[in-house]
Design a protein around this motif. Sequence first.
Motif, mmCIF file in Angstrom:
data_model
loop_
_atom_site.group_PDB
_atom_site.id
_atom_site.type_symbol
_atom_site.label_atom_id
_atom_site.label_comp_id
_atom_site.label_asym_id
_atom_site.label_seq_id
_atom_site.Cartn_x
_atom_site.Cartn_y
_atom_site.Cartn_z
ATOM 1 N N LEU A 66 92.974 116.994 64.792
ATOM 2 C CA LEU A 66 94.315 116.513 64.446
ATOM 3 C C LEU A 66 95.068 115.995 65.676
ATOM 4 C CD1 LEU A 66 95.395 119.320 61.942
ATOM 5 C CD2 LEU A 66 94.653 117.007 61.384
ATOM 6 N N TYR A 67 94.520 116.225 66.857
ATOM 7 C CA TYR A 67 95.136 115.710 68.089
ATOM 8 C C TYR A 67 95.100 114.187 68.116
ATOM 9 C CZ TYR A 67 95.932 115.187 73.145
ATOM 10 O OH TYR A 67 96.422 114.819 74.377
ATOM 11 N N ARG A 68 94.034 113.608 67.624
ATOM 12 C CA ARG A 68 93.885 112.153 67.458
ATOM 13 C C ARG A 68 94.216 111.377 68.744
ATOM 14 N NH1 ARG A 68 97.659 110.536 63.772
ATOM 15 N NH2 ARG A 68 98.641 112.564 63.581
ATOM 16 N N ASP A 69 93.562 111.766 69.838
ATOM 17 C CA ASP A 69 93.767 111.099 71.123
ATOM 18 C C ASP A 69 95.228 111.082 71.556
ATOM 19 O OD1 ASP A 69 91.047 110.489 71.528
ATOM 20 O OD2 ASP A 69 91.208 108.717 70.263
ATOM 21 N N GLY A 70 95.975 112.079 71.105
ATOM 22 C CA GLY A 70 97.374 112.199 71.495
ATOM 23 C C GLY A 70 98.360 111.688 70.470
ATOM 24 N N THR A 71 97.892 110.861 69.515
ATOM 25 C CA THR A 71 98.802 110.360 68.485
ATOM 26 C C THR A 71 99.377 111.501 67.653
ATOM 27 O OG1 THR A 71 97.556 108.284 68.352
ATOM 28 C CG2 THR A 71 99.000 108.792 66.503
ATOM 29 N N GLY A 72 98.620 112.588 67.519
ATOM 30 C CA GLY A 72 99.077 113.723 66.722
ATOM 31 C C GLY A 72 100.070 114.624 67.419
ATOM 32 N N CYS A 73 100.377 114.365 68.683
ATOM 33 C CA CYS A 73 101.346 115.201 69.394
ATOM 34 C C CYS A 73 102.718 115.104 68.734
ATOM 35 C CB CYS A 73 101.442 114.758 70.853
ATOM 36 S SG CYS A 73 99.999 115.159 71.842
ATOM 37 N N GLY A 74 103.339 116.246 68.520
ATOM 38 C CA GLY A 74 104.660 116.278 67.911
ATOM 39 C C GLY A 74 104.644 116.322 66.404
ATOM 40 N N ALA A 75 103.469 116.167 65.762
ATOM 41 C CA ALA A 75 103.394 116.247 64.302
ATOM 42 C C ALA A 75 103.627 117.683 63.839
ATOM 43 C CB ALA A 75 102.036 115.743 63.813
ATOM 44 N N CYS A 76 104.140 117.827 62.623
ATOM 45 C CA CYS A 76 104.429 119.151 62.074
ATOM 46 C C CYS A 76 103.506 119.446 60.892
ATOM 47 C CB CYS A 76 105.883 119.219 61.620
ATOM 48 S SG CYS A 76 107.075 119.095 62.978
ATOM 49 N N TYR A 77 103.091 120.701 60.787
ATOM 50 C CA TYR A 77 102.188 121.124 59.720
ATOM 51 C C TYR A 77 102.665 122.448 59.116
ATOM 52 C CZ TYR A 77 98.870 117.605 61.307
ATOM 53 O OH TYR A 77 98.281 116.402 61.641
ATOM 54 N N GLN A 78 102.505 122.545 57.818
ATOM 55 C CA GLN A 78 102.663 123.832 57.151
ATOM 56 C C GLN A 78 101.302 124.506 57.154
ATOM 57 O OE1 GLN A 78 103.693 123.647 52.997
ATOM 58 N NE2 GLN A 78 103.824 125.866 52.753
ATOM 59 N N VAL A 79 101.250 125.718 57.670
ATOM 60 C CA VAL A 79 100.006 126.480 57.751
ATOM 61 C C VAL A 79 100.228 127.819 57.046
ATOM 62 C CG1 VAL A 79 98.280 127.489 59.287
ATOM 63 C CG2 VAL A 79 99.481 125.402 59.977
ATOM 64 N N ARG A 80 99.310 128.170 56.171
ATOM 65 C CA ARG A 80 99.419 129.476 55.513
ATOM 66 C C ARG A 80 98.031 130.096 55.398
ATOM 67 N NH1 ARG A 80 101.329 127.024 49.620
ATOM 68 N NH2 ARG A 80 99.257 126.368 48.878
ATOM 69 N N CYS A 81 97.954 131.395 55.612
ATOM 70 C CA CYS A 81 96.670 132.081 55.526
ATOM 71 C C CYS A 81 96.444 132.562 54.094
ATOM 72 C CB CYS A 81 96.565 133.213 56.539
ATOM 73 S SG CYS A 81 97.841 134.487 56.470
ATOM 74 N N ASN A 82 95.196 132.908 53.805
ATOM 75 C CA ASN A 82 94.816 133.152 52.412
ATOM 76 C C ASN A 82 94.274 134.556 52.169
ATOM 77 O OD1 ASN A 82 92.338 132.884 53.668
ATOM 78 N ND2 ASN A 82 91.964 130.806 52.882
ATOM 79 N N MET A 83 94.962 135.524 52.766
ATOM 80 C CA MET A 83 94.590 136.917 52.544
ATOM 81 C C MET A 83 95.669 137.569 51.683
ATOM 82 S SD MET A 83 93.363 137.834 56.436
ATOM 83 C CE MET A 83 92.818 139.485 56.008
ATOM 84 N N PRO A 84 95.385 137.782 50.414
ATOM 85 C CA PRO A 84 96.384 138.370 49.511
ATOM 86 C C PRO A 84 96.882 139.717 50.035
ATOM 87 C CG PRO A 84 94.482 137.568 48.291
ATOM 88 C CD PRO A 84 94.107 137.513 49.740
ATOM 89 N N ASN A 85 98.141 139.980 49.763
ATOM 90 C CA ASN A 85 98.798 141.235 50.145
ATOM 91 C C ASN A 85 99.024 141.370 51.650
ATOM 92 O OD1 ASN A 85 98.682 142.079 47.390
ATOM 93 N ND2 ASN A 85 96.560 142.767 47.737
ATOM 94 N N LEU A 86 98.682 140.300 52.407
ATOM 95 C CA LEU A 86 98.922 140.341 53.842
ATOM 96 C C LEU A 86 99.614 139.077 54.336
ATOM 97 C CD1 LEU A 86 98.562 141.878 56.487
ATOM 98 C CD2 LEU A 86 96.267 140.874 56.690
ATOM 99 N N CYS A 87 99.318 137.940 53.717
ATOM 100 C CA CYS A 87 99.853 136.662 54.176
ATOM 101 C C CYS A 87 101.038 136.217 53.329
ATOM 102 C CB CYS A 87 98.771 135.590 54.129
ATOM 103 S SG CYS A 87 97.390 135.901 55.250
ATOM 104 N N ALA A 88 102.029 135.628 53.970
ATOM 105 C CA ALA A 88 103.202 135.098 53.273
ATOM 106 C C ALA A 88 102.812 133.851 52.487
ATOM 107 C CB ALA A 88 104.296 134.765 54.276
ATOM 108 N N ASP A 89 103.448 133.650 51.335
ATOM 109 C CA ASP A 89 103.105 132.535 50.452
ATOM 110 C C ASP A 89 103.316 131.182 51.123
ATOM 111 O OD1 ASP A 89 102.397 134.277 48.441
ATOM 112 O OD2 ASP A 89 104.318 134.139 47.385
ATOM 113 N N ASP A 90 104.437 131.035 51.821
ATOM 114 C CA ASP A 90 104.767 129.734 52.410
ATOM 115 C C ASP A 90 104.194 129.550 53.814
ATOM 116 O OD1 ASP A 90 106.172 128.970 50.159
ATOM 117 O OD2 ASP A 90 108.074 129.780 50.911
#
Length: 251
Positions: free
Chosen positions: A69-93
């Motif tokens: 996702l770095y894309r030779d630097g073009t991806g710098c400053g981009a924002c992503y929503q990241v969420r983990c997938n362990m039920p009962n431990l990870c937040a939904d959002d």
Amino acid sequence: MGFPPSHYCCFLCVIVLLPVLCKGENTFTYSLATYYGSADGLGTPTGACGFGEYGRSVNGGNVAAVSRLYRDGTGCGACYQVRCNMPNLCADDGIEVVVTDQGGGDNTAFILSKRGFSMLALPNRAADLIPYGMVGIEYRRVPCHYPDSNIFFKVHEHSRFPDYLAIVILYQAGLSDITSVNIWKEDSQAWRCMGNSHGAVWDMSNPPKGPVSLRLQVSRGGGQKWVQLMNVIPGDWKAGVAYDSLFQLDY
């Protein structure tokens, strides 16, 4: 010494976006995430994007190094929503992170700041998530929001007035990528490409004298446009100073 001499300048004027950006903006992609250690849990000022201290503390320190996702630097400053997938431990959002560095390993898409990794967890469950070290995640690109800030052009510390100018683009909102930066040459009445030194750093040897006017090529999905910003950096610019453009992207 400054950065190595810029090259590939004019090749940057036309960019073909990677297929990953052609997906729907609401599509999640599955991968893995881990974290790197720091005394305060924030980012690093030595990230590959060239953001310096901004890369350590922007977005409350919820930042990430990325691989493809770095894309030779073009991806710098981009924002992503990241969420983990362990039920009962990870937040939904999950959490929104800003890309400030490049890095990867063991097929991880994200190496988060420790603070960001801990915020993947449900309230009061960070201590249970941290020992895993690596978790399965899903992520998608989301707009960056800086409601109290315009884009800033920081004159990089390696700049040498008046012979060498390097700028870093800070607080870029929205979903767009800046794929080329031109500088106006008054003597020839023409735009000239700046080189992409690395990451979000654009540079030029022997820049024009006087106030600096810039033209940005802004790309999103399959479309692009040019944004022209006149006299956004004063003619007596100083290394290390960030100048307010009085402009923010809405594309």
